[in-house]
Scaffold this motif. Structure first.
Motif, PDB file in Angstrom:
ATOM      1  N   PRO A   1       1.007  13.819  14.663  1.00  0.00           N
ATOM      2  CA  PRO A   1       1.753  14.860  13.936  1.00  0.00           C
ATOM      3  C   PRO A   1       2.762  15.558  14.848  1.00  0.00           C
ATOM      4  O   PRO A   1       2.397  16.449  15.619  1.00  0.00           O
ATOM      5  CB  PRO A   1       0.653  15.814  13.457  1.00  0.00           C
ATOM      6  CG  PRO A   1      -0.473  15.601  14.413  1.00  0.00           C
ATOM      7  CD  PRO A   1      -0.405  14.169  14.845  1.00  0.00           C
ATOM      8  N   THR A   2       4.021  15.148  14.763  1.00  0.00           N
ATOM      9  CA  THR A   2       5.045  15.644  15.680  1.00  0.00           C
ATOM     10  C   THR A   2       5.205  17.163  15.660  1.00  0.00           C
ATOM     11  O   THR A   2       5.224  17.789  16.726  1.00  0.00           O
ATOM     12  CB  THR A   2       6.394  14.960  15.378  1.00  0.00           C
ATOM     13  OG1 THR A   2       6.223  13.545  15.464  1.00  0.00           O
ATOM     14  CG2 THR A   2       7.458  15.404  16.372  1.00  0.00           C
TER      15      THR A   2
ATOM     16  N   GLY B   1      12.072  11.979   6.786  1.00  0.00           N
ATOM     17  CA  GLY B   1      11.618  12.545   5.523  1.00  0.00           C
ATOM     18  C   GLY B   1      10.141  12.864   5.490  1.00  0.00           C
ATOM     19  O   GLY B   1       9.709  13.769   4.770  1.00  0.00           O
ATOM     20  N   ASP B   2       9.336  12.139   6.276  1.00  0.00           N
ATOM     21  CA  ASP B   2       7.883  12.350   6.247  1.00  0.00           C
ATOM     22  C   ASP B   2       7.378  13.180   7.412  1.00  0.00           C
ATOM     23  O   ASP B   2       6.175  13.239   7.661  1.00  0.00           O
ATOM     24  CB  ASP B   2       7.169  10.990   6.253  1.00  0.00           C
ATOM     25  CG  ASP B   2       7.513  10.155   7.487  1.00  0.00           C
ATOM     26  OD1 ASP B   2       8.482  10.521   8.203  1.00  0.00           O
ATOM     27  OD2 ASP B   2       6.826   9.145   7.727  1.00  0.00           O
ATOM     28  N   VAL B   3       8.285  13.832   8.134  1.00  0.00           N
ATOM     29  CA  VAL B   3       7.879  14.554   9.333  1.00  0.00           C
ATOM     30  C   VAL B   3       6.982  15.746   9.000  1.00  0.00           C
ATOM     31  O   VAL B   3       6.137  16.152   9.813  1.00  0.00           O
ATOM     32  CB  VAL B   3       9.121  15.025  10.135  1.00  0.00           C
ATOM     33  CG1 VAL B   3       9.868  16.124   9.389  1.00  0.00           C
ATOM     34  CG2 VAL B   3       8.726  15.505  11.527  1.00  0.00           C
ATOM     35  N   LEU B   4       7.125  16.307   7.809  1.00  0.00           N
ATOM     36  CA  LEU B   4       6.352  17.496   7.449  1.00  0.00           C
ATOM     37  C   LEU B   4       4.948  17.170   6.945  1.00  0.00           C
ATOM     38  O   LEU B   4       4.091  18.049   6.910  1.00  0.00           O
ATOM     39  CB  LEU B   4       7.098  18.311   6.387  1.00  0.00           C
ATOM     40  CG  LEU B   4       8.441  18.897   6.808  1.00  0.00           C
ATOM     41  CD1 LEU B   4       9.092  19.621   5.641  1.00  0.00           C
ATOM     42  CD2 LEU B   4       8.274  19.829   7.995  1.00  0.00           C
ATOM     43  N   GLY B   5       4.724  15.925   6.544  1.00  0.00           N
ATOM     44  CA  GLY B   5       3.423  15.555   6.012  1.00  0.00           C
ATOM     45  C   GLY B   5       3.269  16.005   4.566  1.00  0.00           C
ATOM     46  O   GLY B   5       4.246  16.229   3.851  1.00  0.00           O
ATOM     47  N   HIS B   6       2.019  16.215   4.157  1.00  0.00           N
ATOM     48  CA  HIS B   6       1.740  16.562   2.766  1.00  0.00           C
ATOM     49  C   HIS B   6       0.666  17.647   2.699  1.00  0.00           C
ATOM     50  O   HIS B   6      -0.143  17.794   3.622  1.00  0.00           O
ATOM     51  CB  HIS B   6       1.278  15.328   1.989  1.00  0.00           C
ATOM     52  CG  HIS B   6       2.247  14.185   2.047  1.00  0.00           C
ATOM     53  ND1 HIS B   6       3.363  14.125   1.252  1.00  0.00           N
ATOM     54  CD2 HIS B   6       2.265  13.066   2.841  1.00  0.00           C
ATOM     55  CE1 HIS B   6       4.045  13.021   1.532  1.00  0.00           C
ATOM     56  NE2 HIS B   6       3.393  12.360   2.489  1.00  0.00           N
TER      57      HIS B   6
ATOM     58  N   SER C   1      14.593  22.619   4.617  1.00  0.00           N
ATOM     59  CA  SER C   1      14.925  22.541   3.193  1.00  0.00           C
ATOM     60  C   SER C   1      15.625  21.227   2.865  1.00  0.00           C
ATOM     61  O   SER C   1      15.413  20.650   1.794  1.00  0.00           O
ATOM     62  CB  SER C   1      15.803  23.719   2.806  1.00  0.00           C
ATOM     63  OG  SER C   1      15.150  24.953   3.041  1.00  0.00           O
ATOM     64  N   ILE C   2      16.460  20.769   3.783  1.00  0.00           N
ATOM     65  CA  ILE C   2      17.162  19.504   3.577  1.00  0.00           C
ATOM     66  C   ILE C   2      16.168  18.337   3.544  1.00  0.00           C
ATOM     67  O   ILE C   2      16.275  17.423   2.724  1.00  0.00           O
ATOM     68  CB  ILE C   2      18.216  19.290   4.677  1.00  0.00           C
ATOM     69  CG1 ILE C   2      19.316  20.340   4.549  1.00  0.00           C
ATOM     70  CG2 ILE C   2      18.799  17.871   4.599  1.00  0.00           C
ATOM     71  CD1 ILE C   2      20.325  20.314   5.669  1.00  0.00           C
ATOM     72  N   VAL C   3      15.172  18.402   4.434  1.00  0.00           N
ATOM     73  CA  VAL C   3      14.132  17.357   4.461  1.00  0.00           C
ATOM     74  C   VAL C   3      13.319  17.381   3.183  1.00  0.00           C
ATOM     75  O   VAL C   3      12.963  16.353   2.605  1.00  0.00           O
ATOM     76  CB  VAL C   3      13.212  17.549   5.673  1.00  0.00           C
ATOM     77  CG1 VAL C   3      12.039  16.572   5.619  1.00  0.00           C
ATOM     78  CG2 VAL C   3      13.988  17.355   6.962  1.00  0.00           C
ATOM     79  N   SER C   4      13.010  18.584   2.714  1.00  0.00           N
ATOM     80  CA  SER C   4      12.208  18.737   1.508  1.00  0.00           C
ATOM     81  C   SER C   4      12.931  18.235   0.272  1.00  0.00           C
ATOM     82  O   SER C   4      12.317  17.833  -0.691  1.00  0.00           O
ATOM     83  CB  SER C   4      11.821  20.209   1.322  1.00  0.00           C
ATOM     84  OG  SER C   4      11.129  20.699   2.456  1.00  0.00           O
TER      85      SER C   4
END
Length: 225
Positions: free
Chosen positions: A45-46, A123-128, A222-225
């Motif tokens: 998890p970066t 795009g998946d850097v934040l996880g879920h 926000s851009i990633v989301s």
């Protein structure tokens, strides 16, 4: 006109060396885990890792500044801002940072220098789920707080008495940009560092630069989301 902080540039150098050594050790340990275990780089998890590394900045500030000189945390700029238009200044700095980053990105893309083209967050850097919430808080609040305490409240404040405000702002901004170790964003981060440092010098507080820093990170998330 504010009283200089008790720590010196030598203390800043020691703190920076401590952070570099810590980061190197972490990189080596991660390499061993990835190389020996069944863990792949994408499984780490970066943002959580970055949050832990940035927490070391507060450790460095405490060891080489607060604890060594029996200083108060307030001396790092954890105080009420002392400037007119204090509610407007962070947004001016944010606008300047975003404007330069946009011009820079458009320029390097237009001339075809791929090495300098900024890369967006994966795009998946934040996880879920809960992990996504935690990573967002780390990127938007924790990271900007630790960086502003270290680079502005600790590092910049120590350089001003010996180098003067302008040279201290330039030097600290260069270190701020280099610390992110991303060639593609080195120049935009340097300009951002100049603006955040200007906010600190203008207001004698880390809260205005923290506001601008957090808002910029929030836009990126926000851009990633």
């Amino acid at each position: 006109g504010r009283e200089p902080v008790p720590w010196k540039p030598t203390d800043v150098a020691l703190a920076t060396a401590f952070l570099f050594a810590s980061f190197l050790v972490i990189q080596i340990l991660l390499g061993l885990v990835i190389g020996v275990g069944d863990v792949e780089a994408r499984d780490i998890p970066t943002p959580l890792l970055a949050g832990a590394v940035e927490g070391l900045m507060l450790v460095a500030v405490w060891v080489f500044g607060i604890k060594r000189y029996h200083a108060r945390w307030r001396s790092l700029g954890l105080r009420q801002p002392e400037a007119r238009w204090v509610l407007t200044l962070p947004w001016l700095a944010l606008f300047g940072s975003l404007a330069f980053a946009s011009i820079y990105s458009a320029t390097v893309i237009a001339i075809g220098v791929e090495l300098l083209e900024p890369t967006p967050l994966p795009g998946d850097v934040l996880g879920h789920g809960f992990e996504r919430l935690l990573n967002t808080l780390i990127i938007v609040l924790w990271g900007p707080f630790t960086e502003e305490v270290f680079f502005r409240g600790f590092l910049l404040a120590a350089l001003i008495p010996g180098f003067g405000a302008i040279r201290a702002v330039v030097i600290s901004s260069l270190i701020f940009a280099a610390a992110h170790m991303m060639l593609s964003t080195m120049l935009p981060l340097f300009v951002t560092g100049l603006l955040l440092s200007w906010l600190y010098v203008k207001t004698r507080s880390i809260w205005p630069p923290l506001t601008a820093h957090a808002a910029q990170n929030l836009l990126a998330v926000s851009i990633v989301s």
